[in-house]
Design a protein around this motif. Sequence first.
Motif, mmCIF file in Angstrom:
data_model
loop_
_atom_site.group_PDB
_atom_site.id
_atom_site.type_symbol
_atom_site.label_atom_id
_atom_site.label_comp_id
_atom_site.label_asym_id
_atom_site.label_seq_id
_atom_site.Cartn_x
_atom_site.Cartn_y
_atom_site.Cartn_z
ATOM 1 N N PRO A 8 0.822 -1.220 0.000
ATOM 2 C CA PRO A 8 0.000 0.000 0.000
ATOM 3 C C PRO A 8 0.853 1.266 0.000
ATOM 4 O O PRO A 8 0.628 2.180 0.787
ATOM 5 C CB PRO A 8 -0.791 -0.143 1.301
ATOM 6 C CG PRO A 8 0.149 -0.875 2.205
ATOM 7 C CD PRO A 8 0.878 -1.858 1.321
ATOM 8 N N THR A 9 1.845 1.302 -0.880
ATOM 9 C CA THR A 9 2.758 2.456 -0.949
ATOM 10 C C THR A 9 2.539 3.269 -2.213
ATOM 11 O O THR A 9 3.316 4.160 -2.522
ATOM 12 C CB THR A 9 4.216 1.977 -0.883
ATOM 13 O OG1 THR A 9 4.423 0.952 -1.871
ATOM 14 C CG2 THR A 9 4.536 1.399 0.490
ATOM 15 N N ALA A 35 -0.699 -9.757 10.699
ATOM 16 C CA ALA A 35 -0.942 -9.333 9.317
ATOM 17 C C ALA A 35 -1.344 -7.860 9.273
ATOM 18 O O ALA A 35 -0.943 -7.117 8.375
ATOM 19 C CB ALA A 35 -2.038 -10.199 8.682
ATOM 20 N N ASP A 36 -2.133 -7.429 10.256
ATOM 21 C CA ASP A 36 -2.530 -6.023 10.311
ATOM 22 C C ASP A 36 -1.312 -5.133 10.574
ATOM 23 O O ASP A 36 -1.193 -4.047 10.010
ATOM 24 C CB ASP A 36 -3.569 -5.821 11.411
ATOM 25 C CG ASP A 36 -4.871 -6.521 11.085
ATOM 26 O OD1 ASP A 36 -5.677 -5.946 10.331
ATOM 27 O OD2 ASP A 36 -5.077 -7.639 11.557
ATOM 28 N N VAL A 37 -0.414 -5.603 11.432
ATOM 29 C CA VAL A 37 0.801 -4.841 11.717
ATOM 30 C C VAL A 37 1.680 -4.763 10.468
ATOM 31 O O VAL A 37 2.249 -3.709 10.156
ATOM 32 C CB VAL A 37 1.590 -5.483 12.879
ATOM 33 C CG1 VAL A 37 2.885 -4.709 13.138
ATOM 34 C CG2 VAL A 37 0.748 -5.523 14.140
ATOM 35 N N LEU A 38 1.773 -5.874 9.751
ATOM 36 C CA LEU A 38 2.586 -5.926 8.529
ATOM 37 C C LEU A 38 2.146 -4.854 7.536
ATOM 38 O O LEU A 38 2.960 -4.093 7.010
ATOM 39 C CB LEU A 38 2.467 -7.320 7.889
ATOM 40 C CG LEU A 38 3.149 -7.507 6.525
ATOM 41 C CD1 LEU A 38 4.663 -7.501 6.686
ATOM 42 C CD2 LEU A 38 2.700 -8.811 5.879
ATOM 43 N N PHE A 40 -0.002 -2.275 8.182
ATOM 44 C CA PHE A 40 -0.015 -0.966 8.846
ATOM 45 C C PHE A 40 1.352 -0.289 8.766
ATOM 46 O O PHE A 40 1.448 0.917 8.494
ATOM 47 C CB PHE A 40 -0.420 -1.150 10.311
ATOM 48 C CG PHE A 40 -0.472 0.125 11.112
ATOM 49 C CD1 PHE A 40 -1.606 0.920 11.120
ATOM 50 C CD2 PHE A 40 0.625 0.520 11.859
ATOM 51 C CE1 PHE A 40 -1.651 2.096 11.858
ATOM 52 C CE2 PHE A 40 0.592 1.692 12.601
ATOM 53 C CZ PHE A 40 -0.551 2.489 12.605
ATOM 54 N N ASP A 41 2.419 -1.054 8.984
ATOM 55 C CA ASP A 41 3.767 -0.492 8.990
ATOM 56 C C ASP A 41 4.207 0.002 7.618
ATOM 57 O O ASP A 41 5.151 0.791 7.510
ATOM 58 C CB ASP A 41 4.769 -1.532 9.509
ATOM 59 C CG ASP A 41 4.634 -1.749 11.008
ATOM 60 O OD1 ASP A 41 3.996 -0.912 11.668
ATOM 61 O OD2 ASP A 41 5.165 -2.750 11.509
ATOM 62 N N GLU A 42 3.549 -0.476 6.552
ATOM 63 C CA GLU A 42 3.896 -0.034 5.205
ATOM 64 C C GLU A 42 3.282 1.332 4.883
ATOM 65 O O GLU A 42 3.728 2.027 3.984
ATOM 66 C CB GLU A 42 3.423 -1.054 4.161
ATOM 67 C CG GLU A 42 4.205 -2.357 4.165
ATOM 68 C CD GLU A 42 5.651 -2.160 3.728
ATOM 69 O OE1 GLU A 42 5.893 -1.288 2.877
ATOM 70 O OE2 GLU A 42 6.540 -2.865 4.242
ATOM 71 N N TRP A 58 -9.839 1.377 8.809
ATOM 72 C CA TRP A 58 -9.002 0.297 9.378
ATOM 73 C C TRP A 58 -7.735 0.877 10.009
ATOM 74 O O TRP A 58 -7.341 0.481 11.105
ATOM 75 C CB TRP A 58 -8.659 -0.683 8.256
ATOM 76 C CG TRP A 58 -7.570 -1.643 8.579
ATOM 77 C CD1 TRP A 58 -7.674 -2.829 9.240
ATOM 78 C CD2 TRP A 58 -6.178 -1.486 8.249
ATOM 79 N NE1 TRP A 58 -6.445 -3.428 9.349
ATOM 80 C CE2 TRP A 58 -5.504 -2.632 8.757
ATOM 81 C CE3 TRP A 58 -5.444 -0.521 7.597
ATOM 82 C CZ2 TRP A 58 -4.138 -2.800 8.615
ATOM 83 C CZ3 TRP A 58 -4.086 -0.682 7.451
ATOM 84 C CH2 TRP A 58 -3.439 -1.809 7.955
ATOM 85 N N TYR A 59 -7.083 1.816 9.325
ATOM 86 C CA TYR A 59 -5.827 2.404 9.806
ATOM 87 C C TYR A 59 -6.039 3.107 11.149
ATOM 88 O O TYR A 59 -5.238 2.951 12.082
ATOM 89 C CB TYR A 59 -5.298 3.391 8.770
ATOM 90 C CG TYR A 59 -3.922 3.938 9.091
ATOM 91 C CD1 TYR A 59 -2.776 3.286 8.633
ATOM 92 C CD2 TYR A 59 -3.761 5.106 9.829
ATOM 93 C CE1 TYR A 59 -1.511 3.781 8.916
ATOM 94 C CE2 TYR A 59 -2.506 5.608 10.122
ATOM 95 C CZ TYR A 59 -1.379 4.943 9.663
ATOM 96 O OH TYR A 59 -0.131 5.440 9.956
ATOM 97 N N LYS A 60 -7.123 3.867 11.253
ATOM 98 C CA LYS A 60 -7.423 4.582 12.501
ATOM 99 C C LYS A 60 -7.626 3.595 13.643
ATOM 100 O O LYS A 60 -7.164 3.828 14.771
ATOM 101 C CB LYS A 60 -8.679 5.431 12.308
ATOM 102 C CG LYS A 60 -9.074 6.218 13.558
ATOM 103 C CD LYS A 60 -10.340 7.030 13.294
ATOM 104 C CE LYS A 60 -10.765 7.785 14.544
ATOM 105 N NZ LYS A 60 -12.026 8.562 14.311
#
Length: 218
Positions: A8-9, A35-38, A40-42, A58-60
Amino acid sequence: MSIILEKPTSPKGLTELNNYLADKSYIKLYTPTSADVLVFDEIKENPNATKYPHVARWYKHIAFFPVEVREKWEIVKDVKFAEEEEEEDSDLDLFGSDDEEDEEEKEKMRQEMEKLKAEKLKKMEEKEKKNKSRLVMDIAPYDDQTDLMGVIDPYVRSIKMEGLLWGSSALEDIAFGAKKLRITAVIVDALVSTYALEEAICEHDDIQSCDTVSFNKL
């Protein structure tokens, strides 16, 4: 079943992620995981809520959890980014061998690693079930004539989730005689999503909003 996502970049990756999250609360399963952290960190900044509403929602939600809580979420291995597929295939080629004894030894090593991972995951899950937090939630009605203690409070308490225990409740002043219901709860962090809990509460026709005003680890 593996889930392969575009990173998601870029606008394309965010668009695909937005479509993917249209009917999902999390990347995998029904609770937050690694998986959410993976993913999210991107994402380096808050997504544009107009262009990517599902990603922004989702991000919030994921950002609401402290880093130390995210680190304890269930580890899943079958979510990866598209470009990682080729890299992983290259890594696997390093193990290629026609030697039967080598293959047997590698298989034993893989089995041992899987066993160790399973044991580690089990310990993490047992530990996560002991991690609890205390929530304080404010629930506001549409109409100042709504019976908060007689109707809304029983409704909220009727919501049942594994790892959720309702506590005390009281009325709080808003303005001009209007009031809101303030209710407390204790949750098991790994089992209860505050986002899902707020959504369940707001399903009542007389409830205008539900906000988590306090989230403290126990």
